[in-house]
Design a protein around this motif. Structure first.
Motif, PDB file in Angstrom:
ATOM      1  N   PHE A   1      18.419   9.870  16.641  1.00  0.00           N
ATOM      2  CA  PHE A   1      18.010  11.251  16.890  1.00  0.00           C
ATOM      3  C   PHE A   1      17.799  11.988  15.573  1.00  0.00           C
ATOM      4  O   PHE A   1      16.782  12.653  15.373  1.00  0.00           O
ATOM      5  N   MET A   2      18.757  11.846  14.654  1.00  0.00           N
ATOM      6  CA  MET A   2      18.630  12.522  13.356  1.00  0.00           C
ATOM      7  C   MET A   2      17.428  12.007  12.569  1.00  0.00           C
ATOM      8  O   MET A   2      16.729  12.785  11.910  1.00  0.00           O
ATOM      9  N   ILE A   3      17.174  10.703  12.645  1.00  0.00           N
ATOM     10  CA  ILE A   3      16.021  10.121  11.947  1.00  0.00           C
ATOM     11  C   ILE A   3      14.727  10.734  12.475  1.00  0.00           C
ATOM     12  O   ILE A   3      13.881  11.204  11.698  1.00  0.00           O
ATOM     13  N   PHE A   4      14.559  10.752  13.796  1.00  0.00           N
ATOM     14  CA  PHE A   4      13.302  11.226  14.357  1.00  0.00           C
ATOM     15  C   PHE A   4      13.152  12.738  14.258  1.00  0.00           C
ATOM     16  O   PHE A   4      12.032  13.239  14.108  1.00  0.00           O
ATOM     17  N   VAL A   5      14.249  13.480  14.291  1.00  0.00           N
ATOM     18  CA  VAL A   5      14.171  14.923  14.030  1.00  0.00           C
ATOM     19  C   VAL A   5      13.794  15.150  12.565  1.00  0.00           C
ATOM     20  O   VAL A   5      12.971  16.019  12.250  1.00  0.00           O
ATOM     21  N   GLY A   6      14.366  14.351  11.664  1.00  0.00           N
ATOM     22  CA  GLY A   6      14.026  14.468  10.244  1.00  0.00           C
ATOM     23  C   GLY A   6      12.565  14.171   9.972  1.00  0.00           C
ATOM     24  O   GLY A   6      11.894  14.903   9.222  1.00  0.00           O
ATOM     25  N   ILE A   7      12.059  13.109  10.564  1.00  0.00           N
ATOM     26  CA  ILE A   7      10.648  12.762  10.391  1.00  0.00           C
ATOM     27  C   ILE A   7       9.769  13.875  10.972  1.00  0.00           C
ATOM     28  O   ILE A   7       8.798  14.309  10.331  1.00  0.00           O
ATOM     29  N   SER A   8      10.116  14.356  12.162  1.00  0.00           N
ATOM     30  CA  SER A   8       9.344  15.438  12.799  1.00  0.00           C
ATOM     31  C   SER A   8       9.346  16.689  11.935  1.00  0.00           C
ATOM     32  O   SER A   8       8.308  17.337  11.751  1.00  0.00           O
TER      33      SER A   8
ATOM     34  N   PHE B   1       2.436  13.716   4.410  1.00  0.00           N
ATOM     35  CA  PHE B   1       3.640  13.143   3.790  1.00  0.00           C
ATOM     36  C   PHE B   1       4.131  13.956   2.589  1.00  0.00           C
ATOM     37  O   PHE B   1       4.927  13.466   1.790  1.00  0.00           O
ATOM     38  N   GLU B   2       3.659  15.188   2.476  1.00  0.00           N
ATOM     39  CA  GLU B   2       4.011  16.051   1.344  1.00  0.00           C
ATOM     40  C   GLU B   2       5.522  16.183   1.159  1.00  0.00           C
ATOM     41  O   GLU B   2       6.040  16.049   0.050  1.00  0.00           O
ATOM     42  N   LEU B   3       6.260  16.441   2.229  1.00  0.00           N
ATOM     43  CA  LEU B   3       7.706  16.599   2.112  1.00  0.00           C
ATOM     44  C   LEU B   3       8.420  15.282   1.843  1.00  0.00           C
ATOM     45  O   LEU B   3       9.480  15.269   1.222  1.00  0.00           O
ATOM     46  N   PHE B   4       7.850  14.181   2.289  1.00  0.00           N
ATOM     47  CA  PHE B   4       8.431  12.877   1.971  1.00  0.00           C
ATOM     48  C   PHE B   4       8.356  12.657   0.459  1.00  0.00           C
ATOM     49  O   PHE B   4       9.305  12.177  -0.152  1.00  0.00           O
ATOM     50  N   ARG B   5       7.220  13.023  -0.140  1.00  0.00           N
ATOM     51  CA  ARG B   5       7.080  12.892  -1.599  1.00  0.00           C
ATOM     52  C   ARG B   5       8.003  13.873  -2.317  1.00  0.00           C
ATOM     53  O   ARG B   5       8.621  13.529  -3.324  1.00  0.00           O
TER      54      ARG B   5
ATOM     55  N   LEU C   1       6.785  20.652   8.506  1.00  0.00           N
ATOM     56  CA  LEU C   1       6.789  21.526   7.328  1.00  0.00           C
ATOM     57  C   LEU C   1       5.642  21.242   6.370  1.00  0.00           C
ATOM     58  O   LEU C   1       5.346  22.051   5.501  1.00  0.00           O
ATOM     59  N   SER C   2       4.974  20.113   6.550  1.00  0.00           N
ATOM     60  CA  SER C   2       3.816  19.811   5.700  1.00  0.00           C
ATOM     61  C   SER C   2       2.606  20.625   6.121  1.00  0.00           C
ATOM     62  O   SER C   2       1.645  20.736   5.376  1.00  0.00           O
ATOM     63  N   GLY C   3       2.664  21.195   7.322  1.00  0.00           N
ATOM     64  CA  GLY C   3       1.544  21.991   7.805  1.00  0.00           C
ATOM     65  C   GLY C   3       0.407  21.152   8.352  1.00  0.00           C
ATOM     66  O   GLY C   3      -0.632  21.681   8.731  1.00  0.00           O
ATOM     67  N   SER C   4       0.587  19.876   8.419  1.00  0.00           N
ATOM     68  CA  SER C   4      -0.449  18.971   8.902  1.00  0.00           C
ATOM     69  C   SER C   4      -0.257  18.708  10.394  1.00  0.00           C
ATOM     70  O   SER C   4       0.814  18.295  10.820  1.00  0.00           O
ATOM     71  N   VAL C   5      -1.300  18.969  11.160  1.00  0.00           N
ATOM     72  CA  VAL C   5      -1.265  18.679  12.585  1.00  0.00           C
ATOM     73  C   VAL C   5      -1.939  17.333  12.784  1.00  0.00           C
ATOM     74  O   VAL C   5      -3.076  17.128  12.386  1.00  0.00           O
TER      75      VAL C   5
ATOM     76  N   ALA D   1       0.841  -1.203   0.000  1.00  0.00           N
ATOM     77  CA  ALA D   1       0.000   0.000   0.000  1.00  0.00           C
ATOM     78  C   ALA D   1       0.880   1.259   0.000  1.00  0.00           C
ATOM     79  O   ALA D   1       1.934   1.297   0.630  1.00  0.00           O
ATOM     80  N   GLU D   2       0.408   2.291  -0.692  1.00  0.00           N
ATOM     81  CA  GLU D   2       1.122   3.568  -0.723  1.00  0.00           C
ATOM     82  C   GLU D   2       0.956   4.280   0.612  1.00  0.00           C
ATOM     83  O   GLU D   2      -0.160   4.469   1.080  1.00  0.00           O
ATOM     84  N   THR D   3       2.046   4.696   1.218  1.00  0.00           N
ATOM     85  CA  THR D   3       2.005   5.372   2.511  1.00  0.00           C
ATOM     86  C   THR D   3       2.113   6.882   2.344  1.00  0.00           C
ATOM     87  O   THR D   3       1.500   7.638   3.090  1.00  0.00           O
ATOM     88  N   PHE D   4       2.852   7.349   1.376  1.00  0.00           N
ATOM     89  CA  PHE D   4       3.142   8.767   1.221  1.00  0.00           C
ATOM     90  C   PHE D   4       2.053   9.534   0.469  1.00  0.00           C
ATOM     91  O   PHE D   4       2.332  10.539  -0.165  1.00  0.00           O
ATOM     92  N   THR D   5       0.798   9.108   0.541  1.00  0.00           N
ATOM     93  CA  THR D   5      -0.252   9.759  -0.242  1.00  0.00           C
ATOM     94  C   THR D   5      -0.935  10.910   0.487  1.00  0.00           C
ATOM     95  O   THR D   5      -1.461  11.802  -0.149  1.00  0.00           O
TER      96      THR D   5
END
Length: 147
Positions: free
Chosen positions: A99-106, A49-53, A111-115, A41-45
């Protein structure tokens, strides 16, 4: 002098597991995060997940990297727990990467603006990784004498 368990590998791993439980958990979370991305299944839809895409990294590549890093960290914890002489440097480096992974994900979610629920999860994981770095550095400062 701190207590050093005598006996076999299993006793050393069991003795060291408790104080390092958050390291094991976050290693598992990293690996499972990657495994979820590898599902068909697509996760980044979604909007979150805008910045991941936008990073133009495929879910499969990111999933493979995250799964690999999680498994590598678990392997490092096993080696660290099995050795008579502990290696806190493995733990410090892997916690730093975590730490870098979870800061990057955060950051990507922020930055996607999604709460969403990410706000209550990934920044906390990053904070826990800072604690893990501190604990491993403290162990290194004691000359590898870790209970």
């Amino acid at each position: 002098m701190l207590y050093q368990p005598q006996g076999g590998i299993w006793i050393r791993i069991r003795h060291r597991f408790g104080p390092r439980m958050t390291e094991w958990m976050l290693a598992a979370i990293t690996a499972l995060w990657g495994a979820v991305l590898l599902l068909p299944a697509e996760t980044f839809t979604g909007q979150a997940f805008e910045l991941f895409r936008a990073a133009r990294i495929s879910e499969n590549l990111m999933g493979t990297v995250m799964l690999f890093l999680g498994i590598l960290r678990i392997a490092g914890l096993v080696v660290n727990g099995a050795r008579r002489e502990v290696t806190p440097w493995i733990r410090m480096v892997s916690a730093g990467c975590g730490f870098m992974i979870f800061v990057g994900i955060s950051t990507a979610f922020a930055l996607s603006g999604s709460v969403s629920t990410w706000l209550a999860v990934y920044p906390v994981f990053a904070g826990i990784e800072l604690v893990n770095i501190y604990r491993a550095a403290h162990d290194a400062g004691e000359g590898n004498a870790v209970p």
